[in-house]
Design a protein around this motif. Structure first.
Motif, PDB file in Angstrom:
ATOM      1  N   GLY A 117       2.189 -10.926   3.417  1.00 26.28           N
ATOM      2  CA  GLY A 117       2.708 -10.683   4.762  1.00 26.28           C
ATOM      3  C   GLY A 117       2.968  -9.222   5.066  1.00 26.28           C
ATOM      4  N   PHE A 118       3.437  -8.469   4.070  1.00 27.36           N
ATOM      5  CA  PHE A 118       3.740  -7.051   4.268  1.00 27.36           C
ATOM      6  C   PHE A 118       2.467  -6.269   4.569  1.00 27.36           C
ATOM      7  N   ALA A 119       1.492  -6.396   3.683  1.00 25.65           N
ATOM      8  CA  ALA A 119       0.257  -5.614   3.824  1.00 25.65           C
ATOM      9  C   ALA A 119      -0.538  -5.990   5.070  1.00 25.65           C
ATOM     10  N   ASP A 120      -0.428  -7.245   5.513  1.00 26.11           N
ATOM     11  CA  ASP A 120      -1.227  -7.718   6.647  1.00 26.11           C
ATOM     12  C   ASP A 120      -0.574  -7.475   7.998  1.00 26.11           C
ATOM     13  N   GLN A 121       0.639  -6.906   8.009  1.00 25.95           N
ATOM     14  CA  GLN A 121       1.342  -6.721   9.274  1.00 25.95           C
ATOM     15  C   GLN A 121       0.697  -5.634  10.121  1.00 25.95           C
ATOM     16  N   PHE A 122       0.438  -5.970  11.391  1.00 29.03           N
ATOM     17  CA  PHE A 122      -0.124  -4.999  12.319  1.00 29.03           C
ATOM     18  C   PHE A 122       0.982  -4.130  12.904  1.00 29.03           C
ATOM     19  N   LYS A 159      -2.819  -1.070  13.499  1.00 27.07           N
ATOM     20  CA  LYS A 159      -3.616  -1.545  12.368  1.00 27.07           C
ATOM     21  C   LYS A 159      -2.726  -2.188  11.296  1.00 27.07           C
ATOM     22  N   LYS A 160      -3.365  -2.825  10.316  1.00 24.76           N
ATOM     23  CA  LYS A 160      -2.620  -3.425   9.209  1.00 24.76           C
ATOM     24  C   LYS A 160      -1.984  -2.337   8.337  1.00 24.76           C
ATOM     25  N   GLN A 191      15.752   1.369  -2.696  1.00 25.16           N
ATOM     26  CA  GLN A 191      14.341   1.100  -2.407  1.00 25.16           C
ATOM     27  C   GLN A 191      14.200  -0.028  -1.384  1.00 25.16           C
ATOM     28  N   LYS A 192      14.997  -1.070  -1.554  1.00 27.09           N
ATOM     29  CA  LYS A 192      14.927  -2.214  -0.643  1.00 27.09           C
ATOM     30  C   LYS A 192      15.177  -1.778   0.800  1.00 27.09           C
ATOM     31  N   GLY A 193      16.225  -0.980   1.005  1.00 28.05           N
ATOM     32  CA  GLY A 193      16.538  -0.513   2.355  1.00 28.05           C
ATOM     33  C   GLY A 193      15.420   0.312   2.947  1.00 28.05           C
ATOM     34  N   ILE A 194      14.830   1.191   2.138  1.00 28.26           N
ATOM     35  CA  ILE A 194      13.739   2.050   2.615  1.00 28.26           C
ATOM     36  C   ILE A 194      12.501   1.224   2.951  1.00 28.26           C
ATOM     37  N   ILE A 195      12.166   0.279   2.065  1.00 31.12           N
ATOM     38  CA  ILE A 195      10.975  -0.548   2.275  1.00 31.12           C
ATOM     39  C   ILE A 195      11.128  -1.416   3.528  1.00 31.12           C
ATOM     40  N   LEU A 196      12.314  -2.009   3.699  1.00 27.59           N
ATOM     41  CA  LEU A 196      12.558  -2.836   4.887  1.00 27.59           C
ATOM     42  C   LEU A 196      12.464  -2.007   6.160  1.00 27.59           C
ATOM     43  N   LYS A 197      13.067  -0.825   6.130  1.00 25.37           N
ATOM     44  CA  LYS A 197      13.019   0.040   7.319  1.00 25.37           C
ATOM     45  C   LYS A 197      11.589   0.453   7.630  1.00 25.37           C
ATOM     46  N   ARG A 198      10.828   0.765   6.579  1.00 20.82           N
ATOM     47  CA  ARG A 198       9.433   1.170   6.795  1.00 20.82           C
ATOM     48  C   ARG A 198       8.635   0.023   7.411  1.00 20.82           C
ATOM     49  N   PHE A 199       8.881  -1.191   6.921  1.00 17.10           N
ATOM     50  CA  PHE A 199       8.164  -2.352   7.470  1.00 17.10           C
ATOM     51  C   PHE A 199       8.517  -2.569   8.938  1.00 17.10           C
ATOM     52  N   ASN A 200       9.810  -2.547   9.254  1.00 14.07           N
ATOM     53  CA  ASN A 200      10.231  -2.810  10.632  1.00 14.07           C
ATOM     54  C   ASN A 200       9.817  -1.691  11.569  1.00 14.07           C
ATOM     55  N   ASP A 201       9.827  -0.445  11.073  1.00 17.59           N
ATOM     56  CA  ASP A 201       9.339   0.673  11.899  1.00 17.59           C
ATOM     57  C   ASP A 201       7.846   0.519  12.167  1.00 17.59           C
ATOM     58  N   TRP A 202       7.101   0.107  11.142  1.00 16.69           N
ATOM     59  CA  TRP A 202       5.657  -0.087  11.306  1.00 16.69           C
ATOM     60  C   TRP A 202       5.373  -1.215  12.296  1.00 16.69           C
ATOM     61  N   LYS A 203       6.117  -2.305  12.155  1.00 20.13           N
ATOM     62  CA  LYS A 203       5.927  -3.454  13.050  1.00 20.13           C
ATOM     63  C   LYS A 203       6.267  -3.093  14.484  1.00 20.13           C
ATOM     64  N   GLY A 204       7.357  -2.333  14.667  1.00 22.23           N
ATOM     65  CA  GLY A 204       7.759  -1.936  16.012  1.00 22.23           C
ATOM     66  C   GLY A 204       7.981  -3.148  16.908  1.00 22.23           C
ATOM     67  N   ASN A 259       5.605  -5.154  17.841  1.00 20.18           N
ATOM     68  CA  ASN A 259       4.595  -6.172  17.573  1.00 20.18           C
ATOM     69  C   ASN A 259       5.230  -7.427  16.983  1.00 20.18           C
ATOM     70  N   GLU A 260       4.578  -8.547  17.175  1.00 20.35           N
ATOM     71  CA  GLU A 260       5.046  -9.798  16.591  1.00 20.35           C
ATOM     72  C   GLU A 260       4.807  -9.783  15.081  1.00 20.35           C
ATOM     73  N   GLN A 261       5.766 -10.285  14.328  1.00 20.55           N
ATOM     74  CA  GLN A 261       5.557 -10.448  12.888  1.00 20.55           C
ATOM     75  C   GLN A 261       4.551 -11.575  12.692  1.00 20.55           C
ATOM     76  N   ILE A 262       3.445 -11.288  11.996  1.00 20.36           N
ATOM     77  CA  ILE A 262       2.351 -12.261  11.950  1.00 20.36           C
ATOM     78  C   ILE A 262       2.473 -13.245  10.802  1.00 20.36           C
ATOM     79  N   ASP A 263       3.288 -12.941   9.804  1.00 21.33           N
ATOM     80  CA  ASP A 263       3.369 -13.823   8.640  1.00 21.33           C
ATOM     81  C   ASP A 263       4.728 -13.652   7.972  1.00 21.33           C
ATOM     82  N   ASP A 264       5.040 -14.586   7.093  1.00 23.84           N
ATOM     83  CA  ASP A 264       6.256 -14.447   6.289  1.00 23.84           C
ATOM     84  C   ASP A 264       6.087 -13.274   5.323  1.00 23.84           C
ATOM     85  N   VAL A 265       7.191 -12.633   5.009  1.00 23.86           N
ATOM     86  CA  VAL A 265       7.161 -11.460   4.121  1.00 23.86           C
ATOM     87  C   VAL A 265       8.133 -11.697   2.960  1.00 23.86           C
TER      88      VAL A 265
END
Length: 381
Positions: free
Chosen positions: A320-325, A331-332, A353-366, A368-374
């Motif tokens: 789910g993480f890698a496939d998020q647009f 893009k993914k 690390q968890k906080g940074i990774i989560l923030k990076r994911f949510n910033d990337w998603k913006g 956009n709809e979350q397309i899959d479970d992560v």
């Protein structure tokens, strides 16, 4: 009796004045009455009748003052014409008012029906939401508990971000009789309610498998057989092809090695390199087949044992993480960025690390709809 020149001039002037202003009168009346009397022809007809009545009355009054003949007929014609016009206006207004009242009643009825429907939908939505929230609590009771993970792992984090309330992704853990600790991240077929139901089948199949098996590959083999058997009567011609992708890790008691088997998933180990003066990422790719009905479902899963070093970081995750647009170009995220992100912050404590990774994911998603479970789990040795 003859008409004087002045009288004739007055009459002609009045006629000309009336007819010259007639278009403006019609335009003004039409603009004011368009909402009540949409017919322009009717407005013109009744305005003409008004004008004729007015002219007849004025002419009758003038004829009376001048004591000319036909004064009374003109006055009578004016009164009759006015009465006809007034009757026409009244009928038109009354009809339009009745139509408007009927429309208002119909609108009120429609609004009442919409309100009732809204209340019904709101109630149904609440019932569905309550049911899904209850299902989420049931599903969570099947996941690895914080107590189980804390008792068996030194330092770890879990990122679990379902697309919906309930999830096809899951993480599961168990201690075997031989002392080894099992940790699994799974990605069931589907997401939402169907995925959550599938996750419960996958977990119960794994729990049944560890009653007889202790090696990761054999656990996957037996769980796969159970899943196929339970889904074969799902109503489809070929039997259910649902199941899951996932990675199963077995840590030995001393945490000096892990043995893994994987279905369409990878396992990453970030290891500090004295030579590089930094972390490098080791990737371990599993079998290219799911845990479920498949063209190779009679082929055994393979397993690999990997020696571990102190401070190694083991990462397992779903797709789910890698496939998020997202991002500036929509893009993914892709695994390449995930690797760079992990290596950049591997030196930090896992909670940071968890906080940074989560923030990076949510910033990337913006937006956009979350397309899959992560799901992502990290363990420090």
């Amino acid at each position: 009796m003859f008409w004087s020149g002045a009288a004739i001039e007055i009459v002609l002037f009045f006629f000309l004045l009336s007819f010259s202003y007639f278009p403006f009168i019609i335009k003004s009346r039409y603009e004011r009455l368009i909402e009540l009397i949409p017919s322009k022809v009717k407005v013109i007809y009744l305005s003409v009748m008004d004008l004729i009545g007015l002219l007849c009355l004025v002419m009758g009054a003038l004829f009376t003052i001048q004591k000319w003949p036909f004064a009374l007929p003109l006055i009578g014609l004016g009164i009759v014409t006015f009465l006809i016009a007034m009757n026409g206006w009244n009928r038109s207004f009354r009809r339009e008012v009745e139509l408007r009242k009927s429309a208002e009643n119909e609108l009120k009825s429609t609004l009442d029906e919409l309100h009732r429907t809204h209340l019904e939908i709101t109630e149904k939505h609440k019932e569905i939401k309550d049911s899904i929230n209850y299902a989420e609590r049931i599903q969570r009771s099947f996941l690895a508990t914080e107590a189980t993970l804390s008792d068996n792992l030194n330092e770890y984090f879990v990122i679990f971000q379902p697309r919906d309330v309930v999830s096809g992704d899951f993480y599961w853990a168990n201690r075997l009789a031989n002392g080894n600790f099992l940790l699994l991240t799974g990605d069931s077929t589907g997401h939402g309610v169907p995925g959550a139901i599938m996750s419960l089948l996958n977990i119960t199949s794994l729990e049944k498998a560890i009653e007889h098996q202790s090696e990761p590959a054999q656990i996957f083999n037996e769980a796969r057989m159970t899943i196929i058997e339970r889904l074969k009567n799902d109503g489809s011609l070929e039997g259910g092809k649902d199941g899951m992708d996932g990675s199963l890790i077995s840590f030995n008691q001393e945490k000096t090695s892990l043995t893994y088997t994987s279905a369409n998933n990878s396992i990453w180990i970030a290891r500090y390199s004295e030579e590089m003066k930094g972390y490098e990422l080791l990737e371990f790719i599993g079998d290219k087949m799911p845990l479920g009905k498949h063209v190779h479902d009679t082929v055994s899963f393979t397993q690999t044992t990997v020696p571990l070093l102190k401070n190694d970081l083991v990462y397992c995750f779903t797709d789910g993480f890698a496939d998020q647009f997202g991002g500036p170009k929509g893009k993914k995220f892709m695994k390449k960025q995930m690797k760079e992100l992990i290596l950049q912050y591997a030196v930090l404590p896992l909670e940071e690390q968890k906080g940074i990774i989560l923030k990076r994911f949510n910033d990337w998603k913006g937006d956009n709809e979350q397309i899959d479970d992560v799901t992502m789990i990290a363990v420090r040795i």
